[in-house]
Write a protein that holds these residues in place. Structure first.
Motif, PDB file in Angstrom:
ATOM      1  N   ASP A 182       0.845  -1.197   0.000  1.00 27.67           N
ATOM      2  CA  ASP A 182       0.000   0.000   0.000  1.00 27.67           C
ATOM      3  C   ASP A 182       0.874   1.239   0.000  1.00 27.67           C
ATOM      4  O   ASP A 182       2.048   1.198   0.398  1.00 27.67           O
ATOM      5  CB  ASP A 182      -0.905   0.014   1.235  1.00 27.67           C
ATOM      6  N   PRO A 183       0.322   2.379  -0.423  1.00 27.87           N
ATOM      7  CA  PRO A 183       1.090   3.632  -0.337  1.00 27.87           C
ATOM      8  C   PRO A 183       1.426   3.954   1.115  1.00 27.87           C
ATOM      9  O   PRO A 183       0.630   3.698   2.018  1.00 27.87           O
ATOM     10  CB  PRO A 183       0.131   4.678  -0.913  1.00 27.87           C
ATOM     11  N   GLY A 209       4.621   8.862  -1.316  1.00 32.60           N
ATOM     12  CA  GLY A 209       4.238   8.319  -2.613  1.00 32.60           C
ATOM     13  C   GLY A 209       4.865   6.963  -2.890  1.00 32.60           C
ATOM     14  O   GLY A 209       4.553   6.327  -3.883  1.00 32.60           O
ATOM     15  N   LYS A 210       5.757   6.508  -2.025  1.00 33.90           N
ATOM     16  CA  LYS A 210       6.382   5.197  -2.181  1.00 33.90           C
ATOM     17  C   LYS A 210       5.503   4.130  -1.539  1.00 33.90           C
ATOM     18  O   LYS A 210       4.606   4.431  -0.757  1.00 33.90           O
ATOM     19  CB  LYS A 210       7.748   5.172  -1.487  1.00 33.90           C
ATOM     20  N   LYS A 211       5.801   2.866  -1.882  1.00 36.47           N
ATOM     21  CA  LYS A 211       5.140   1.776  -1.190  1.00 36.47           C
ATOM     22  C   LYS A 211       5.637   1.743   0.253  1.00 36.47           C
ATOM     23  O   LYS A 211       6.781   2.112   0.544  1.00 36.47           O
ATOM     24  CB  LYS A 211       5.440   0.439  -1.865  1.00 36.47           C
TER      25      LYS A 211
END
Length: 102
Positions: A11-12, A18-20
């Motif tokens: 998930d974000p 903005g990264k996983k």
């Protein structure tokens, strides 16, 4: 930033980068602090068990003290396991399915 138990690895990240989550804040210092806090109960049970076993040696004998020590260490292991349960999987399928935290 405290990671919620509902955030999945892919998930974000809730920090807004903005990264996983697995590439950003998973394994951060806060996660490590939360994990170390969950071992505290098991450590307390283990120490109490060893103290009780040591105190039981002159009173009840070495055999009984050994049994007390082993039982308390097993109890400490159970406390550790049940305090570190994996989070529920939101895509687990049927409610009767076994969830191994993946």
């Amino acid at each position: 930033m405290a990671a919620s138990a509902q955030v999945g690895r892919n998930d974000p990240c809730p920090c807004g980068s903005g990264k996983k989550y697995k590439r950003c804040c998973l394994g951060s210092e806060e996660d490590a602090a939360a994990a170390s806090g969950s071992t505290r109960g098991a450590l307390v049970v283990a120490i109490i068990g060893l103290v009780l076993a040591g105190a039981a040696i002159p009173i009840m004998g070495a055999e009984v003290a050994l049994i007390i020590g082993v039982v308390m260490l097993m109890l400490a292991g159970a406390v550790y396991i049940f305090s570190n349960m994996p989070p529920p999987n939101k895509d687990s399928g049927s409610p009767g399915g076994i969830n191994f935290g993946n």
